[in-house]
Design a protein around this motif. Structure first.
Motif, PDB file in Angstrom:
ATOM      1  N   UNK A 138       0.855  -1.194   0.000  1.00  8.56           N
ATOM      2  CA  UNK A 138       0.000   0.000   0.000  1.00  8.56           C
ATOM      3  C   UNK A 138       0.895   1.249   0.000  1.00  8.56           C
ATOM      4  N   UNK A 139       0.274   2.399  -0.219  1.00  7.78           N
ATOM      5  CA  UNK A 139       1.032   3.653  -0.211  1.00  7.78           C
ATOM      6  C   UNK A 139       1.754   3.881   1.107  1.00  7.78           C
ATOM      7  N   UNK A 140       1.059   3.593   2.214  1.00 15.07           N
ATOM      8  CA  UNK A 140       1.666   3.784   3.533  1.00 15.07           C
ATOM      9  C   UNK A 140       2.837   2.844   3.756  1.00 15.07           C
ATOM     10  N   UNK A 141       2.685   1.595   3.290  1.00 19.91           N
ATOM     11  CA  UNK A 141       3.776   0.621   3.440  1.00 19.91           C
ATOM     12  C   UNK A 141       4.975   1.009   2.582  1.00 19.91           C
ATOM     13  N   UNK A 142       4.684   1.528   1.388  1.00 22.81           N
ATOM     14  CA  UNK A 142       5.786   1.994   0.528  1.00 22.81           C
ATOM     15  C   UNK A 142       6.551   3.132   1.192  1.00 22.81           C
ATOM     16  N   UNK A 143       5.812   4.016   1.862  1.00 26.21           N
ATOM     17  CA  UNK A 143       6.474   5.139   2.511  1.00 26.21           C
ATOM     18  C   UNK A 143       7.324   4.664   3.688  1.00 26.21           C
ATOM     19  N   UNK A 144       6.787   3.697   4.462  1.00 26.62           N
ATOM     20  CA  UNK A 144       7.589   3.131   5.554  1.00 26.62           C
ATOM     21  C   UNK A 144       8.865   2.502   5.007  1.00 26.62           C
ATOM     22  N   UNK A 145       8.721   1.824   3.865  1.00 27.27           N
ATOM     23  CA  UNK A 145       9.884   1.170   3.262  1.00 27.27           C
ATOM     24  C   UNK A 145      10.906   2.206   2.792  1.00 27.27           C
ATOM     25  N   UNK A 146      10.413   3.287   2.200  1.00 29.21           N
ATOM     26  CA  UNK A 146      11.335   4.339   1.739  1.00 29.21           C
ATOM     27  C   UNK A 146      12.098   4.943   2.928  1.00 29.21           C
ATOM     28  N   UNK A 147      11.402   5.115   4.051  1.00 30.36           N
ATOM     29  CA  UNK A 147      12.067   5.645   5.242  1.00 30.36           C
ATOM     30  C   UNK A 147      13.032   4.608   5.816  1.00 30.36           C
ATOM     31  N   UNK A 148      12.556   3.351   5.876  1.00 29.82           N
ATOM     32  CA  UNK A 148      13.404   2.271   6.393  1.00 29.82           C
ATOM     33  C   UNK A 148      14.691   2.127   5.593  1.00 29.82           C
ATOM     34  N   UNK A 149      14.560   2.259   4.280  1.00 24.13           N
ATOM     35  CA  UNK A 149      15.739   2.142   3.417  1.00 24.13           C
ATOM     36  C   UNK A 149      16.718   3.282   3.696  1.00 24.13           C
TER      37      UNK A 149
END
Ligand code: ATP
Ligand code: MG
Length: 252
Positions: A138-149
């Motif tokens: 989802x969009x929220x999960x993608x954003x968490x992943x971008x931050x995590x990366x």
């Protein structure tokens, strides 16, 4: 003045920058002390993304200097700036459809305090999704992943470009809480670009407004949150045409 700036985590002095022959940022200066975080506010196209891109080193710098942790990084490549402590979360999240969540994180792992396990502690949702591909998020999960990366590069300063764009209000609330916790508990400084002032001000200690590539106003975030007049003037929020009719105007 010999030690001026050495205590600042980030310092821009007289930065004029743009793309090709065009100039977008015009004589921008700012500084962020450790423990502070900065909201960059302004209408569409005023140069918010360009400011972050300039800090990362992706634009053409005409004048001025960029110091990170007291070190002059003005001439360093974007890659070298990341190694010097910049974490970059671009406006387009740049999540790859054919990599899993875990692959996105391990690809950048660089032997510092941040590990995949710690990113999963901050974002338990990513742990649940570890085997899912980028295009299944989802969009929220993608954003968490971008931050995590970005965290996997062990940054001291995290640059977030409209992290809440396109996310549902409940996701914005959850993600905001996690970003605030990150900056407090992990002693991580953030610069957050946002169009929505309320979100940005809860994520920051200080705020700066851009207009046509120039800094036109700075304030403490907590003061600004209640200063509707300034927010209205600089962002045009609360412009509601239907409410703007003068008293006494009569519809037929
Ligand atoms: N890669 C680029 N090449 C040339 N011009 C660019 C590039 N990126 C942005 N610009 C120009 O720079 C100016 C500022 O754009 P920028 O993306 O920094 O604004 P912004 O405040 O982030 O806007 P938004 O709120 O829409 O994200 C605009 O006039 C834009 O057209
Ligand atoms: Mg932008």
């Amino acid at each position: 003045m010999s030690s001026a700036g050495t205590a600042d985590l980030l310092r821009l002095e007289g930065v004029t920058a743009g793309y090709g022959d065009g100039i977008v940022l015009d004589d921008v200066s700012l500084s962020i002390a450790p423990g502070e975080s900065l909201a960059v506010l302004g209408r569409n196209g005023v140069g918010k993304t360009t400011l972050l891109e300039t800090i990362v080193g992706n634009t053409r710098l005409r004048r001025g200097s960029v110091h990170l942790g007291g070190r002059d990084v003005t001439r360093l490549s974007p890659h070298a700036r990341v190694r010097a402590g910049l974490g970059w979360v671009p406006q387009e999240r740049e999540v790859f459809p054919s990599l899993t969540v875990e692959e996105h994180l391990t690809v950048v792992g660089g032997g510092g305090p941040w590990t995949v396990a710690r990113v999963y502690e901050v974002f338990p949702r990513l742990a649940e999704r570890r085997r899912n591909y980028g295009n299944q998020l989802s969009g929220g999960e993608q954003q968490m992943l971008a931050i995590g990366r970005a965290l996997m590069t062990n940054p001291r300063l995290l640059l977030l470009d409209e992290p809440m764009e396109g996310l549902a209000p409940i996701v914005v609330e959850d993600l905001s809480r996690r970003v605030v916790a990150l900056s407090r508990e992990e002693n991580l400084t953030c610069i957050v670009v946002e169009q929505h002032p309320i979100v940005a001000l809860t994520l920051s200690t200080n705020a700066l407004f851009l207009e046509r590539g120039q800094v036109v106003h700075t304030a403490r975030s907590e003061d600004l949150a209640g200063d509707h007049e300034t927010l209205d003037r600089l962002l045009g929020v609360g412009d509601e045409p239907e409410g703007a009719e003068p008293a006494g105007a009569q519809g037929a």
